[in-house]
Design an enzyme around this catalytic site. Structure first.
Site, PDB file in Angstrom:
ATOM      1  CE  LYS A  92      -3.898  -2.211   2.285  1.00 26.87           C
ATOM      2  NZ  LYS A  92      -4.560  -2.580   3.518  1.00 26.87           N
ATOM      3  CD  GLN A 120      -3.700  -4.417   6.543  1.00 31.49           C
ATOM      4  OE1 GLN A 120      -3.581  -3.453   5.801  1.00 31.49           O
ATOM      5  NE2 GLN A 120      -4.360  -5.501   6.178  1.00 31.49           N
ATOM      6  CG  ASP A 167     -10.246  -0.191   4.819  1.00 27.62           C
ATOM      7  OD1 ASP A 167      -9.921  -0.457   3.639  1.00 27.62           O
ATOM      8  OD2 ASP A 167      -9.592  -0.553   5.812  1.00 27.62           O
TER       9      ASP A 167
END
Ligand code: NAP
Length: 281
Positions: free
Chosen positions: A52, A96, A119
């Site tokens: 990422k 995460q 997200d």
């Protein structure tokens, strides 16, 4: 048969995003920035976060990774999120997953303000998506959606079958297809006659986690098959779709690896840019 090349599509998307970041820099004299919180030393999470970070830098975004040991207290994480929420230099925040057991996932997801929720997991974004309003959309289903649209720009009236109802994949995928005027069937582990349901689909999205569950005789001729699954097996990484069999029947199919996976990170960058733009207005 069209082999949907997720690597190529993700590279194209990153190229578009790179141009957009450069335009935003000219307009606002700053670039979008993504902060990732990584807890513990799980190898897959470390690899995802590294990828990422690399992709974010490639398109010109600012990116920061804040690491904590596995035994960090929940309040430390929540306080850091509150701090990042207020920080005007941060456009997107991602924690995460998976989290260590002692940290409450729901509390963490709800601590990130919806405006910085790259997200798309915050209940406000989930609600906005299902109401058809503007929202952050979870990255993997967003990637699937963009791949489907490349093959078939007009989805109106198509019959779509989604296998799996997770908050991460199945449910948001259903909402995206519904927004495109598909007739959507969402299936799960209690569905009777999964094969019969799949056979009705012009589009089948498999997000299950069972290696090669979807067989060749489950698929209607000329359908679009999107395989979200990533399953480690003795023969390597395979999807939820029996690729060899299904690729002989389908009009278009994503391979595993090289299909949906690469789009997920590209969509995270897209979401970061969208958050930045919304925060400026
Ligand atoms: P999940 O949370 O475990 O959800 C799996 C879903 O599949 C559940 O809704 C479950 O039904 C359903 N299911 C289980 N067995 C079934 C069966 N026999 N028939 C029909 N449905 C069944 O999984 P997830 O997080 O959505 O992930 C799914 C897969 O995608 C995994 O392989 C994961 O590694 C992969 N993944 C890939 C990416 C990517 O970037 N490509 C990103 C995320 C995840 P119930 O609700 O009834 O239990």
């Amino acid at each position: 048969m069209i082999l949907i090349d997720g690597k190529k599509e993700a590279a194209n998307l990153r190229e578009e995003l790179k141009k957009e970041v450069s335009q935003l820099k000219t307009k606002y004299n700053k670039v979008p920035s993504l902060t990732v919180i990584l807890i513990g030393d799980l190898t897959p999470s470390q690899i995802y976060v590294r990828n990422k970070e690399k992709s974010a830098k490639e398109v010109g975004l600012k990116s920061e990774v804040i690491k904590y040991p596995d035994r960090v207290e929940e309040t430390t994480i929540l306080n850091k999120i509150h701090e990042l929420n207020k920080d005007e230099t941060v456009s997107g925040i991602l924690v995460q997953l998976p989290l260590p057991r002692h940290i409450n996932k729901k509390k963490v997801i709800e601590a990130i303000i919806p405006e910085k929720d790259v997200d798309g997991f915050h209940p406000m974004n989930v609600g906005n998506l299902s109401s058809g309003y503007e929202s952050s959309v979870p990255c993997t289903p967003l990637g699937c959606y963009l791949l489907i649209k490349k093959v078939e720009p007009n989805l109106s009236g198509k019959k779509a079958v989604v296998i799996g109802r997770s908050n991460l994949n199945g449910k948001p995928m259903t909402q995206l297809l519904l927004k495109e005027n598909c007739t959507v069937t969402i299936t799960h582990s209690k569905t009777k006659d999964l094969k019969g349901e799949c056979l009705k689909g012009d589009i089948v999205v498999a997000a299950v986690g069972i290696p090669e569950l979807v067989k060749g005789d489950w698929i209607k001729k000329d359908s679009i098959v999107i395989d979200v699954g990533i399953n480690k097996t003795e023969k390597g990484i395979v999807g939820d779709v029996a690729f060899e069999e299904v690729s002989k029947i389908a009009k278009a199919i994503t391979p595993v690896p090289g299909g949906v996976g690469p789009m997920t990170i590209a969509c995270l960058l897209k979401n970061t840019i969208e958050c930045f733009k919304r925060l400026q207005s």
